[in-house]
Design a protein around this motif. Structure first.
Motif, PDB file in Angstrom:
ATOM      1  N   ALA A  11       0.712  -1.380  -0.326  1.00 30.09           N
ATOM      2  CA  ALA A  11       0.042  -0.016  -0.130  1.00 30.09           C
ATOM      3  C   ALA A  11       0.689   1.481  -0.012  1.00 30.09           C
ATOM      4  CB  ALA A  11      -0.927  -0.082   1.024  1.00 30.09           C
ATOM      5  N   THR A  19      -0.744   5.630  -1.311  1.00 27.15           N
ATOM      6  CA  THR A  19      -1.730   5.395  -0.599  1.00 27.15           C
ATOM      7  C   THR A  19      -2.893   5.938  -0.400  1.00 27.15           C
ATOM      8  OG1 THR A  19      -1.865   6.197   1.652  1.00 27.15           O
ATOM      9  CG2 THR A  19      -0.949   3.995   1.751  1.00 27.15           C
ATOM     10  N   MET A  58      -5.547  -5.392  -4.442  1.00 26.03           N
ATOM     11  CA  MET A  58      -4.566  -4.256  -4.172  1.00 26.03           C
ATOM     12  C   MET A  58      -2.816  -4.717  -5.197  1.00 26.03           C
ATOM     13  SD  MET A  58      -2.946  -2.276  -0.657  1.00 26.03           S
ATOM     14  CE  MET A  58      -2.544  -4.455   0.069  1.00 26.03           C
TER      15      MET A  58
END
Length: 152
Positions: A11, A19, A58
């Motif tokens: 992240a 992020t 992600m």
């Protein structure tokens, strides 16, 4: 690296805006929410948790396999990149053979350094284990590359 550390790293290392940008692409309301989901020192007051679907998303968006690799390692597994048949040239196989020989040498180097002072320390065992995982991944990759050359 465990899965929590890996999720945090993926992240925060997102190369296209960190992020905040990754959260937007994931459909989350804010970068702060994503940071709370991947925080390393989670207290009982933090009710934000990264779901499996979010971890997969992600991973895909960041094109970063660290979460997957950490999970595999925690489960005693090794990941192998499966080659596509059109990339299976003799030169590519030779390159993989050379990489596997090099990674085998790294195991020996790590073991020699561990026993040089007659004391085995936890970080040295980790270095040996990491070298072994790297070597196994190279060998499985080589096997898959050769399998990809099978004529149909």
């Amino acid at each position: 690296m465990n899965t929590t550390d890996a999720a945090h790293a993926v992240a925060h290392d997102y190369p296209h805006g960190g992020t905040d940008a990754l959260a937007l692409r994931m459909g989350l309301s804010s970068g702060a929410l994503l940071r709370n989901k991947v925080v390393l020192n989670r207290g009982p007051e933090n009710r934000n948790h990264l779901t499996l679907a979010e971890a997969v998303r992600m991973t895909e968006l960041a094109d970063d396999d660290r979460i997957l690799e950490a999970w595999a390692r925690e489960r005693g597994k090794a990941l192998v990149q499966i080659p596509e048949a059109e990339n299976c040239s003799d030169g590519a196989v030779l390159e993989l053979v050379a990489e596997s020989w090099q990674s085998h040498g790294e195991i020996g180097k790590a073991i020699n350094e561990t026993f040089a002072d007659g004391i085995v320390e936890r970080h040295e065992v980790k270095r040996i284990r990491d070298a072994i995982w790297t070597h196994l991944s190279k060998l499985f990759g080589l096997s898959n590359r050769i399998e990809g050359m099978v004529e149909k």
